[in-house]
Design an enzyme around this catalytic site. Structure first.
Site, PDB file in Angstrom:
ATOM      1  N   ASP A 227       0.717  -1.190   0.307  1.00 17.61           N
ATOM      2  CA  ASP A 227      -0.064  -0.124   0.034  1.00 17.61           C
ATOM      3  C   ASP A 227       0.784   1.284   0.013  1.00 17.61           C
ATOM      4  O   ASP A 227       2.079   1.032   0.147  1.00 17.61           O
ATOM      5  CB  ASP A 227      -1.012   0.018   1.251  1.00 17.61           C
TER       6      ASP A 227
ATOM      7  N   ASP B 237      -0.337   5.104   0.773  1.00 16.40           N
ATOM      8  CA  ASP B 237      -0.696   6.241   1.725  1.00 16.40           C
ATOM      9  C   ASP B 237      -0.726   5.563   2.923  1.00 16.40           C
ATOM     10  O   ASP B 237      -1.258   4.614   3.200  1.00 16.40           O
ATOM     11  CB  ASP B 237      -2.025   6.693   1.268  1.00 16.40           C
TER      12      ASP B 237
END
Length: 299
Positions: A23, A25
């Protein structure tokens, strides 16, 4: 659940994993600030021949535009390594043989990825400044005859015109697909500030249209994980690790997809909240304070 806190635990963990699904953010950066030691961690993984994919629910940019953000932050990657939810939506429609037009509620990332796979769209940034009042809209609105889907994602220029258009399309034709890039409630930003995520916009359209999405393309959907597994003919999912900062998307996708899962504490999830989780599929297999610690703990 184990916790990585020293060099020996890092080495044991790295020996177990061949492919990292990261991932972005809350894992690599917050806003426009790279989390400490992330760049060195990525260099460490590549030096050990680990394969890396950047799997994010942020649909605001296309993969090629996202690559520019990576470069601006000093992170080297090929755009084919970036798998975001705008790409997932376009790939999903292409995979089902979709041939009609798409109405887009969202940012340029969606329209650009649709264009990449040859799907025509309208709306999006074109509808940012369109005036709206109920009487005028009801009198003048006419949908193109070849619309086959509404695709909605995060939209920093969300307005009543877009919502009314999507609502009318979905309410008047049950055959028009309702496709959501993702349903994240919020988007982490620097300074501990969180903005409304795509889920806020998806929920408003679902409420107004009286329909739920036919497909949610981003995490925790298995769509992107299955794309990676099938494209690269992966045989052993246990040597794939989903790394994220959310239990309800990243950990859920990885655990339900039978991969390893690593939760970081630099984004949404807090360690104190893990004891209250009732869904075992949201519980990470491994915990680390920061993904950057994979490098800092080996120094």
């Amino acid at each position: 659940m184990r916790k990585i806190s020293n060099k020996e635990e890092v080495e044991q963990f790295l020996n177990e994993i061949d492919i990292f699904l990261l991932d972005c953010d809350g894992v690599l950066w917050r806003g426009d600030e790279v989390i400490p030691d992330i760049i060195d961690t990525l260099k460490l993984l590549r030096s050990r021949n680990k394969r890396i994919f950047f799997v994010t629910n942020n649909a605001s940019k296309s993969r090629k535009s996202y690559q520019k953000k990576f470069s601006s932050l000093g992170i080297d990657c090929d755009y084919h390594e970036i798998l975001n939810s705008s790409f997932a939506a376009a790939w999903y429609l292409q995979d089902i043989g979709f041939k009609k037009r798409v109405y887009v509620i969202g940012q340029d990332g969606i329209t650009e990825e649709l264009r990449e796979v040859g799907i025509e769209s309208y709306g999006g940034s074109e509808d940012v400044n369109k005036p709206f009042d109920y009487a005028t809209f009801a009198k003048n609105f006419k949908a193109p005859e070849d619309v086959g889907a509404v695709v909605i994602g995060i939209d920093d220029k969300f307005n009543n015109y877009k919502l009314a258009t999507g609502t009318h399309l979905l309410r008047t034709d049950p055959n028009i697909l309702f496709v959501a890039t993702n349903t994240d409630a919020c988007l982490p930003y620097s300074g501990g500030f969180d903005f409304p995520g795509a889920g806020a916009f998806v929920t408003s359209l679902a409420t107004a249209s009286g329909r739920q999405p036919d497909m949610i393309c981003g995490k925790p959907s298995q769509l992107l994980l299955n794309y990676v597994v099938n494209k690269f003919d992966l045989k052993d999912r246990s040597r794939v690790c989903m790394v994220g900062d959310r239990t309800d998307t990243d950990m859920l996708m990885g655990n339900q997809g039978n991969t390893h899962t690593l939760l970081v504490l630099t984004g949404v999830a807090k360690e104190k909240d893990l004891d209250t989780l009732t869904d075992k599929d949201q519980i990470p297999k491994t915990l680390i304070a920061s993904f950057g610690d994979l490098y800092s703990l080996t120094k």
